[in-house]
Design a protein around this motif. Structure first.
Motif, short mmCIF file in Angstrom:
data_model
loop_
_atom_site.label_atom_id
_atom_site.label_comp_id
_atom_site.label_asym_id
_atom_site.label_seq_id
_atom_site.Cartn_x
_atom_site.Cartn_y
_atom_site.Cartn_z
N GLU A 7 0.81 -1.22 0.00
CA GLU A 7 0.00 0.00 0.00
C GLU A 7 0.85 1.27 0.00
N GLN A 8 2.14 1.10 0.20
CA GLN A 8 3.07 2.23 0.16
C GLN A 8 4.09 2.03 -0.94
N ARG A 9 3.58 1.59 -2.08
CA ARG A 9 4.41 1.37 -3.28
C ARG A 9 5.58 0.43 -3.05
#
Length: 142
Positions: A7-9
């Motif tokens: 979800e945070q690349r």
């Protein structure tokens, strides 16, 4: 252990499963073992351990490959929230949180397959339902 945060690349982190510490890393010193997310203040990790697939939420741990583990994931469309539950003979955990689509004006969630792409807990559910994917992740993360 080394995990990524989808979800945070795909941020790389070192996760200590005992004290729940998470430290951001520039690169891994050893292979990736799984994925990590934070849901409503809870630390949620899905990782390979001893040839199995573990779901850890805070200090509670479940063997995702066990027939004794029950998972559920449901949206409350009226309140625009999601309820996730996991349980076995020894422990149960549930969390209610804003649905991934709750902040999108006039959005009508009509494509359930989008859940696993947008919500980490839906991804956990999809993994648990697919023995081939479980086997592949265990192999990839070993």
């Amino acid at each position: 252990m080394n995990l990524t945060m989808p979800e945070q690349r795909g941020v790389l982190v070192e996760f200590d499963e005992r004290n729940l510490s998470v430290k951001r890393m520039a690169r891994f010193r050893s292979p990736k073992k799984g994925v990590l997310s934070f849901i409503q203040g809870h630390t949620v990790a899905l990782y390979e351990k001893s040839g199995g697939l573990v779901l850890q939420i805070d200090h509670q741990v479940w063997d995702l490959l066990s027939d004794r583990v029950a998972l559920s994931y449901h949206h409350d469309f009226k309140s625009r929230t999601t309820l996730f539950k996991v349980s076995d003979d020894l422990a149960e955990f549930s969390v209610d949180y804003p649905a991934w689509w709750s902040s999108i004006p006039n959005f009508q969630p009509v494509e359930p397959e989008m859940d696993a792409e947008e919500d980490f807990m839906a991804y956990v559910i999809e993994v648990s339902k697919d023995p081939g994917l479980c086997k592949s992740l265990v192999s990839f993360w070993s």
